[in-house]
Design an enzyme around this catalytic site. Structure first.
Site, short mmCIF file in Angstrom:
data_model
loop_
_atom_site.label_atom_id
_atom_site.label_comp_id
_atom_site.label_asym_id
_atom_site.label_seq_id
_atom_site.Cartn_x
_atom_site.Cartn_y
_atom_site.Cartn_z
N LYS A 38 -35.40 -8.53 -24.76
CA LYS A 38 -35.72 -7.11 -24.52
C LYS A 38 -34.43 -6.27 -24.51
O LYS A 38 -33.33 -6.81 -24.39
CB LYS A 38 -36.45 -6.97 -23.18
CG LYS A 38 -35.64 -7.43 -21.97
CD LYS A 38 -36.53 -7.56 -20.73
CE LYS A 38 -35.72 -8.06 -19.54
NZ LYS A 38 -36.58 -8.46 -18.41
N ARG A 136 -44.33 -6.19 -8.20
CA ARG A 136 -43.97 -5.30 -9.30
C ARG A 136 -45.14 -5.23 -10.27
O ARG A 136 -45.77 -4.21 -10.40
CB ARG A 136 -42.69 -5.82 -9.97
CG ARG A 136 -42.05 -4.85 -10.91
CD ARG A 136 -40.69 -5.33 -11.38
NE ARG A 136 -40.77 -6.46 -12.31
CZ ARG A 136 -39.71 -6.95 -12.96
NH1 ARG A 136 -38.50 -6.43 -12.76
NH2 ARG A 136 -39.85 -7.97 -13.79
N TYR A 264 -11.12 16.63 -17.35
CA TYR A 264 -11.96 17.70 -16.79
C TYR A 264 -11.82 17.80 -15.28
O TYR A 264 -11.67 16.79 -14.59
CB TYR A 264 -13.43 17.42 -17.13
CG TYR A 264 -13.78 17.66 -18.58
CD1 TYR A 264 -13.41 18.82 -19.24
CD2 TYR A 264 -14.51 16.71 -19.29
CE1 TYR A 264 -13.75 19.04 -20.57
CE2 TYR A 264 -14.86 16.91 -20.62
CZ TYR A 264 -14.48 18.09 -21.26
OH TYR A 264 -14.82 18.30 -22.56
#
Ligand SMILES: *Cc1c(COP(=O)(O)O)cnc(C)c1O
Length: 369
Positions: A38, A136, A264
């Site tokens: 996955k 789950r 930044y």
């Protein structure tokens, strides 16, 4: 290995083979192995990894979603593919592509039977997921009667496996909880199997479960992170080889005086005469802002260069004051210990899983055979 000339994620197939064989060596001879591919094979390259493992005769693949399975079929993968978390809207596509759903709730179970029936399927392979404590996804033990009675009423589907997922397989302090999960799963599987006329495969363990709970290997194991070179313990990490190495180069070097600032919001203030290097990788590439302000570091010529100031979208700046290096030199963001993905992710209190799956698709994958 070649020196990087731009930001690349190297995928080392020899390391993948090593890890596959190492995990296999933990199994009984006839225990099957499912490779979890996955999330682009944990951020590497799902097509290449799946093709390579298919050639090593892996028994099964798993992905999270239907579109990931479709991509593997498009790439010519023929091995069975379990879809761990499909949604009903994609069931027609799933059937067209011969992907096998995990059915985890009454709703998804009924939806799948309806669509498989509509599509004229018989004995379509499905996998029934039980919740044994992770809370789950999954049916509970008291859903068995509902499932098996529906199964007797339909010929559209056939149960290829029963499975569950451990909640804390990496944590030996939770061994008692895990043993309880294993016992519950055994009981559930026995009751289920008794009330149907055939015997589905059983599987329960992820990588840490493979290593820590051999009694839960059953008919098949599901290996994810271990294949990519990480276990959840220092000892086991040493036996595995990281598959992915994230490399970049020094784009520009700056010499700055005491009090000058970098990046930044002027977040880094120079402490003296210092040297900084700008690297072409930023938060849009998966290096989150947490790594900035000297939490994370990269390695240049075997020396640690802390990431200074705020991480930009496409760049980071690192401190190279004490490092002998020049523009164009290679930078390793993570690779092998002591700057593996596990070490790197620890610097911001996260885990290898997160950093390796975060590396954006805009970074070129380079395959090392
Ligand atoms: C992701 C996943 C795995 C793989 O876990 P690893 O810890 O990476 O080995 C196994 N089973 C299920 C259900 C998963 O979602």
């Amino acid at each position: 290995m070649l020196k990087a000339k731009e930001t690349v994620l190297e995928i080392d197939l020899k390391a993948l083979k090593h890890n596959f064989e190492y995990l296999k060596s933990k199994l009984q001879k006839d225990t099957k192995i499912l490779a979890v591919v996955k999330a682009f094979a944990y951020g590497s390259d799902a097509n290449i990894v799946a093709d390579f493992l298919q050639n090593l005769n892996v028994d099964y693949f798993a992905v999270a979603y239907v579109n990931e399975g479709v991509a593997l079929r498009e790439a010519g993968i023929k091995t069975p593919i379990l879809v761990l978390h499909p949604q009903a809207v994609n069931f027609k596509t799933l059937i067209e592509r011969c992907l096998e759903p995990s059915l985890y709730s009454s709703k998804i179970f009924n939806d799948f039977i309806a669509i498989a029936t509509e599509e004229g399927q018989t004995n379509y392979p499905v996998h029934i997921k039980f919740n044994t404590g992770l809370n789950r996804l999954g049916f509970r033990e008291n859903d068995i009667d509902f499932i098996t009675s529906k199964l007797r009423d339909t010929s559209a589907i056939k149960v290829k496996s029963l499975f569950s997922h451990l909640a804390a397989s990496e944590d030996l302090n939770e061994a008692e909880f895990t043993k309880n999960q294993i016992d519950n799963f055994k009981k559930t599987a026995a009751t289920f199997t008794k009330s149907i006329a055939y015997k589905p495969m059983l599987h329960m363990t992820n990588t840490s479960g493979i290593i820590n709970f051999p009694e839960a290997h059953f008919d098949m194991v599901r290996a994810g992170i271990g294949l990519y070179g990480y276990a959840n313990s220092h000892e086991e990490n040493k036996k595995l080889k990281p598959v992915a190495t994230l490399k970049s180069i020094i784009s520009q070097i700056h010499k700055i005086k005491k009090g000058e600032t970098v990046g930044y919001n002027r977040a880094y203030i120079s402490r003296g005469l210092e040297k900084t290097a700008t690297i072409p990788i930023g938060h849009a590439d998966g290096i989150s802002r947490q790594y900035g302000n000297e939490k994370g570091f990269v390695v240049i010529n075997n020396q640690k260069a802390p990431i200074i100031g705020n991480v930009c979208m496409d760049m980071i700046m690192v401190n190279i004051t004490n490092i002998d290096c020049k523009e164009g030199d290679e930078v390793v963001v993570f690779g092998n210990h002591p700057n593996s993905a596990s070490d790197f992710s620890k610097s911001v209190q996260t885990i290898s899983y997160e950093i390796i799956t975060s590396i954006s698709q805009r970074i070129k994958r380079v395959i090392i055979k």
